[in-house]
Design a protein around this motif. Structure first.
Motif, mmCIF file in Angstrom:
data_model
loop_
_atom_site.group_PDB
_atom_site.id
_atom_site.type_symbol
_atom_site.label_atom_id
_atom_site.label_comp_id
_atom_site.label_asym_id
_atom_site.label_seq_id
_atom_site.Cartn_x
_atom_site.Cartn_y
_atom_site.Cartn_z
ATOM 1 N N PRO A 68 18.982 7.772 5.895
ATOM 2 C CA PRO A 68 18.857 8.806 6.924
ATOM 3 C C PRO A 68 17.934 8.314 8.039
ATOM 4 C CG PRO A 68 17.680 9.436 4.921
ATOM 5 C CD PRO A 68 18.376 8.142 4.630
ATOM 6 N N ARG A 69 18.193 8.759 9.247
ATOM 7 C CA ARG A 69 17.366 8.324 10.392
ATOM 8 C C ARG A 69 15.886 8.639 10.192
ATOM 9 N NH1 ARG A 69 20.075 6.477 14.743
ATOM 10 N NH2 ARG A 69 22.290 6.972 14.869
ATOM 11 N N SER A 70 15.598 9.691 9.466
ATOM 12 C CA SER A 70 14.198 10.069 9.245
ATOM 13 C C SER A 70 13.460 9.071 8.353
ATOM 14 C CB SER A 70 14.122 11.463 8.623
ATOM 15 O OG SER A 70 14.777 11.480 7.374
ATOM 16 N N SER A 71 14.198 8.191 7.677
ATOM 17 C CA SER A 71 13.582 7.230 6.760
ATOM 18 C C SER A 71 13.319 5.871 7.383
ATOM 19 C CB SER A 71 14.491 7.016 5.549
ATOM 20 O OG SER A 71 14.660 8.207 4.843
ATOM 21 N N VAL A 72 13.711 5.675 8.620
ATOM 22 C CA VAL A 72 13.578 4.353 9.232
ATOM 23 C C VAL A 72 12.704 4.382 10.482
ATOM 24 C CG1 VAL A 72 15.798 3.555 8.376
ATOM 25 C CG2 VAL A 72 15.679 4.609 10.595
ATOM 26 N N GLY A 73 12.105 3.229 10.741
ATOM 27 C CA GLY A 73 11.382 3.034 11.983
ATOM 28 C C GLY A 73 10.009 3.672 12.070
ATOM 29 N N GLY A 74 9.585 4.352 11.022
ATOM 30 C CA GLY A 74 8.266 4.985 11.052
ATOM 31 C C GLY A 74 7.171 3.985 10.741
ATOM 32 N N PRO A 75 5.944 4.467 10.710
ATOM 33 C CA PRO A 75 4.841 3.567 10.377
ATOM 34 C C PRO A 75 4.965 3.075 8.931
ATOM 35 C CG PRO A 75 4.087 5.832 10.447
ATOM 36 C CD PRO A 75 5.508 5.827 10.928
ATOM 37 N N ILE A 76 4.522 1.873 8.689
ATOM 38 C CA ILE A 76 4.550 1.299 7.350
ATOM 39 C C ILE A 76 3.425 1.910 6.534
ATOM 40 C CG2 ILE A 76 4.299 -0.827 6.011
ATOM 41 C CD1 ILE A 76 5.500 -2.278 8.446
ATOM 42 N N THR A 77 3.768 2.456 5.375
ATOM 43 C CA THR A 77 2.781 3.052 4.478
ATOM 44 C C THR A 77 2.647 2.153 3.253
ATOM 45 O OG1 THR A 77 3.480 5.249 5.189
ATOM 46 C CG2 THR A 77 2.165 5.124 3.182
ATOM 47 N N PRO A 78 1.507 1.492 3.093
ATOM 48 C CA PRO A 78 1.334 0.609 1.934
ATOM 49 C C PRO A 78 1.551 1.365 0.622
ATOM 50 C CG PRO A 78 -0.435 0.288 3.503
ATOM 51 C CD PRO A 78 0.339 1.496 3.962
ATOM 52 N N GLY A 79 2.313 0.755 -0.276
ATOM 53 C CA GLY A 79 2.566 1.348 -1.580
ATOM 54 C C GLY A 79 3.754 2.282 -1.643
#
Length: 58
Positions: A28-39
């Protein structure tokens, strides 16, 4: 290419909706391109569902 053959794996920081094609899922578009969250990862176990998992810091 074992992940593609088995249709199972984890995506750590997908940057495009086509990144899920390796595992046989559409992201889903909401799952891509956001900030990287470690873990944090999106996990596909071969059943067509994506799970968001968080690995705790020890």
């Amino acid at each position: 290419m074992d992940a593609k053959k088995g249709r199972r794996g984890a995506l750590l920081s997908p940057q495009g909706i086509t990144n899920g094609e390796l595992l046989g899922v559409r992201l889903p578009r909401s799952s891509v391109g956001g900030p990287i969250t470690p873990g944090r990862a999106l996990v596909h176990l071969g059943d067509g569902e994506l799970l968001t998992v968080q690995v705790p810091l020890d």
